[in-house]
Design a protein around this motif. Structure first.
Motif, PDB file in Angstrom:
ATOM      1  N   UNK A  52       0.812  -1.215   0.000  1.00  0.00           N
ATOM      2  CA  UNK A  52       0.000   0.000   0.000  1.00  0.00           C
ATOM      3  C   UNK A  52       0.839   1.255   0.000  1.00  0.00           C
ATOM      4  N   UNK A  53       2.159   1.085  -0.155  1.00  0.00           N
ATOM      5  CA  UNK A  53       3.078   2.214  -0.298  1.00  0.00           C
ATOM      6  C   UNK A  53       3.676   2.134  -1.695  1.00  0.00           C
ATOM      7  N   UNK A  54       3.946   3.283  -2.266  1.00  0.00           N
ATOM      8  CA  UNK A  54       4.421   3.360  -3.639  1.00  0.00           C
ATOM      9  C   UNK A  54       5.727   4.141  -3.659  1.00  0.00           C
ATOM     10  N   UNK A  55       6.715   3.632  -4.392  1.00  0.00           N
ATOM     11  CA  UNK A  55       8.059   4.196  -4.376  1.00  0.00           C
ATOM     12  C   UNK A  55       8.212   5.359  -5.348  1.00  0.00           C
ATOM     13  N   UNK A  56       8.877   6.385  -4.836  1.00  0.00           N
ATOM     14  CA  UNK A  56       9.246   7.558  -5.621  1.00  0.00           C
ATOM     15  C   UNK A  56      10.687   7.906  -5.267  1.00  0.00           C
TER      16      UNK A  56
END
Length: 117
Positions: A52-56
């Motif tokens: 539920x976390x997205x990498x940037x």
């Protein structure tokens, strides 16, 4: 007995990439308001934690890169600033270069080390 270690670091249910993308824009703006230069931001999906976390990846004006794992919830549910009515226990943590922080402290962690300035 219940023991809490890093509350908010678990999976983020009902998350979306769209919310995470909107959140990273606000996060970068908050860094700029704190006097840190953010030169760019890129989505790095190959680095997603899958919870539920997205990498940037943020590229800073001083050429550092910082990986942010951004929760994909609406901004009001992620952006903890220790304001009236906010309870830190209700907010998911961001991961900054693999360490978990609530929003307010994640901003501070993005500052360069003294030996890097």
């Amino acid at each position: 007995m219940t023991v809490f270690i890093n509350p908010g670091s678990g999976p983020v249910n009902d998350a979306s990439e769209e919310h995470a993308a909107a959140n990273i824009t606000v996060f970068a703006d908050d860094l700029r308001q704190a006097g840190l230069g953010v030169a760019g931001c890129a989505r790095t999906s190959a680095s997603d934690y899958g919870d539920g976390r997205y990498a940037f990846t943020l590229t800073m004006d001083d050429d550092r890169t910082i990986e942010i794992q951004m929760p994909g919830l609406p901004i009001a549910q992620v952006r903890y600033l220790d304001e009236d009515g906010q309870n830190i226990w209700d907010f998911p943590r961001l991961y900054v270069d693999d360490s978990s922080w609530v929003w307010k402290f994640a901003l501070a962690v993005c500052e360069p080390d003294e030996d890097e300035t």
